[in-house]
Design an enzyme around this catalytic site. Structure first.
Site, PDB file in Angstrom:
ATOM      1  N   ASN A 266       0.928  -1.391  -0.240  1.00  0.00           N
ATOM      2  CA  ASN A 266       0.101   0.304   0.090  1.00  0.00           C
ATOM      3  C   ASN A 266       0.671   0.933  -0.270  1.00  0.00           C
ATOM      4  OD1 ASN A 266      -1.674   1.699   0.381  1.00  0.00           O
ATOM      5  ND2 ASN A 266      -2.419   1.299   2.363  1.00  0.00           N
ATOM      6  N   TRP A 267       1.148   2.199  -0.661  1.00  0.00           N
ATOM      7  CA  TRP A 267       2.026   2.883  -1.311  1.00  0.00           C
ATOM      8  C   TRP A 267       1.474   4.151  -0.918  1.00  0.00           C
ATOM      9  CZ3 TRP A 267       4.301   2.267  -6.822  1.00  0.00           C
ATOM     10  CH2 TRP A 267       5.456   0.694  -6.500  1.00  0.00           C
ATOM     11  N   LYS A 268      -0.334   4.359  -0.481  1.00  0.00           N
ATOM     12  CA  LYS A 268      -0.520   5.654  -0.136  1.00  0.00           C
ATOM     13  C   LYS A 268      -0.638   6.647  -1.291  1.00  0.00           C
ATOM     14  CE  LYS A 268      -0.313   3.182   4.623  1.00  0.00           C
ATOM     15  NZ  LYS A 268      -0.314   3.823   6.349  1.00  0.00           N
TER      16      LYS A 268
ATOM     17  N   HIS B   5      -9.957   0.987   4.717  1.00  0.00           N
ATOM     18  CA  HIS B   5      -8.495   1.544   5.079  1.00  0.00           C
ATOM     19  C   HIS B   5      -8.366   2.951   6.414  1.00  0.00           C
ATOM     20  CE1 HIS B   5      -4.205   3.108   6.308  1.00  0.00           C
ATOM     21  NE2 HIS B   5      -3.855   1.648   5.544  1.00  0.00           N
TER      22      HIS B   5
ATOM     23  N   GLU C  44      -7.237   4.584   7.233  1.00  0.00           N
ATOM     24  CA  GLU C  44      -7.006   6.046   6.705  1.00  0.00           C
ATOM     25  C   GLU C  44      -7.985   7.185   5.803  1.00  0.00           C
ATOM     26  OE1 GLU C  44      -2.575   5.826   5.528  1.00  0.00           O
ATOM     27  OE2 GLU C  44      -2.255   5.244   7.432  1.00  0.00           O
TER      28      GLU C  44
ATOM     29  N   GLU D 263      -5.327  -4.740  10.316  1.00  0.00           N
ATOM     30  CA  GLU D 263      -4.184  -3.190  11.026  1.00  0.00           C
ATOM     31  C   GLU D 263      -4.769  -2.721  11.827  1.00  0.00           C
ATOM     32  OE1 GLU D 263      -2.562  -2.591   6.841  1.00  0.00           O
ATOM     33  OE2 GLU D 263      -4.353  -1.521   6.733  1.00  0.00           O
TER      34      GLU D 263
ATOM     35  N   GLY E 225       2.140   2.142  10.812  1.00  0.00           N
ATOM     36  CA  GLY E 225       3.756   3.692   9.922  1.00  0.00           C
ATOM     37  C   GLY E 225       4.174   3.656  11.601  1.00  0.00           C
TER      38      GLY E 225
ATOM     39  N   SER F 283       3.637  -1.352  10.527  1.00  0.00           N
ATOM     40  CA  SER F 283       4.146  -1.841  10.891  1.00  0.00           C
ATOM     41  C   SER F 283       5.469  -2.869  10.441  1.00  0.00           C
ATOM     42  CB  SER F 283       5.178  -1.458  12.325  1.00  0.00           C
ATOM     43  OG  SER F 283       4.542  -0.204  12.326  1.00  0.00           O
TER      44      SER F 283
ATOM     45  N   GLY G 258       3.350  -1.178   4.028  1.00  0.00           N
ATOM     46  CA  GLY G 258       3.191   0.272   3.969  1.00  0.00           C
ATOM     47  C   GLY G 258       4.228   0.778   3.145  1.00  0.00           C
ATOM     48  N   GLY G 259       5.503   1.867   4.689  1.00  0.00           N
ATOM     49  CA  GLY G 259       6.578   2.254   4.888  1.00  0.00           C
ATOM     50  C   GLY G 259       7.264   1.374   4.013  1.00  0.00           C
TER      51      GLY G 259
HETATM   52  P1  PGA Z   1       2.467   0.430   7.436  1.00  0.00           P
HETATM   53  O1  PGA Z   1       1.602   0.925   6.829  1.00  0.00           O
HETATM   54  O2  PGA Z   1       3.151  -0.734   6.669  1.00  0.00           O
HETATM   55  O3  PGA Z   1       3.128   1.382   7.360  1.00  0.00           O
HETATM   56  O4  PGA Z   1       2.554   0.449   9.158  1.00  0.00           O
HETATM   57  C1  PGA Z   1       0.702  -0.393   6.581  1.00  0.00           C
HETATM   58  C2  PGA Z   1      -1.015   0.506   5.779  1.00  0.00           C
HETATM   59  O5  PGA Z   1      -1.702   0.761   6.740  1.00  0.00           O
HETATM   60  O6  PGA Z   1      -1.788  -0.797   4.944  1.00  0.00           O
END
Ligand code: PGA
Length: 245
Positions: free
Chosen positions: A5-7, A92, A94, A160, A166, A204, A225-226
């Protein structure tokens, strides 16, 4: 199943570098569902880069809007099909927290997509809910969108915890395993289909902790994500999942 997930990150240059880094590290292995959800604007550029590099990675989107028409700033399901995407994340945290995504919206999106794309439904509790021992209650509520739905192979859940996204913090692998088992039970008993969905862990995940999660029975992969923004790190995690590191 491992999905990036590159956001709201990335650029054409990043995609070029990413593909090169990924190819340098990835050890080819069959049958794993690998996906990337870039920003909408980069979907076609990513698709071209993947195909010209013979990489069997699916691409998808991070959200879909409820309909087309007078909805400024939105992207519709038709547009996502037009870009030949394979999947969409839905719900998600966010989207829930920044854009006010509700269970009702999510349910509408699930109706809309139906079986036309693979769906990764994201659920998870906040730090406060976790501290107050409300995790299962919250997840149960978020999973109500699945009541009496005829789920299929195209449906996956990503657990999640919001406090793990993050932050570098994660639940223990045993805690994750227990929650995944709980999620599978709830979905099995509430959906109309008796299907047990795949459940990915997200929050994470990185190349140092991924193996401990993958060792657990009820963890069917990861949403990352990250650590997915670097092709090298993402490939290392994929290799760990494939047991070929
Ligand atoms: P993260 O994000 O790996 O940066 O914690 C995961 C996500 O929000 O899908």
């Amino acid at each position: 199943m491992i999905v990036a997930n590159w956001k709201c990150n990335g650029s054409k240059k990043m995609i070029r570098d990413w593909v090169k880094e990924f190819k340098d590290t990835y050890i080819l292995s069959d049958d794993l569902y690998l996906g990337i959800a870039p920003a909408y604007i980069h979907v076609e550029h990513l698709a071209d880069s993947l195909s010209s590099n013979d990489l069997d990675i699916k691409y998808g989107v991070q959200n879909i809007d409820l309909s087309n028409g007078a909805r400024t700033g939105a992207i519709s399901l038709d547009m996502v099909h037009d870009m030949a995407c394979s999947f969409s994340l839905i719900g998600h945290s966010e989207m829930r927290n920044i854009y006010g995504e509700t269970n009702e919206n999510i349910s509408g999106k699930l109706d809309l997509i139906d079986k036309s794309l693979d769906i990764i439904l994201c659920i998870g509790e906040s730090a406060e809910e976790n501290l107050n021992d409300k995790t299962k209650e919250v997840l149960k509520h978020q999973l109500q969108v699945l009541n009496d739905r005829n789920l299929d192979e195209n449906f996956t859940i990503a657990y999640e915890p919001v406090w793990a996204i993050g932050t570098g913090k994660t639940p223990t692998s045993e805690q994750i395993n227990e929650i995944h088992n709980f999620i599978k039970d709830i979905v099995q008993s509430s959906s109309g289909s008796n299907t047990v969905p795949k459940v990915l862990y997200g929050g994470s995940v990185n190349e140092n902790n991924a193996q401990s999660f993958f060792n657990e029975d009820f963890v069917d992969g990861a949403l990352i994500g990250g650590a997915s923004l670097n092709g090298n790190s993402f490939a290392k995690i994929v290799n760990l999942y494939n047991g070929v590191d």
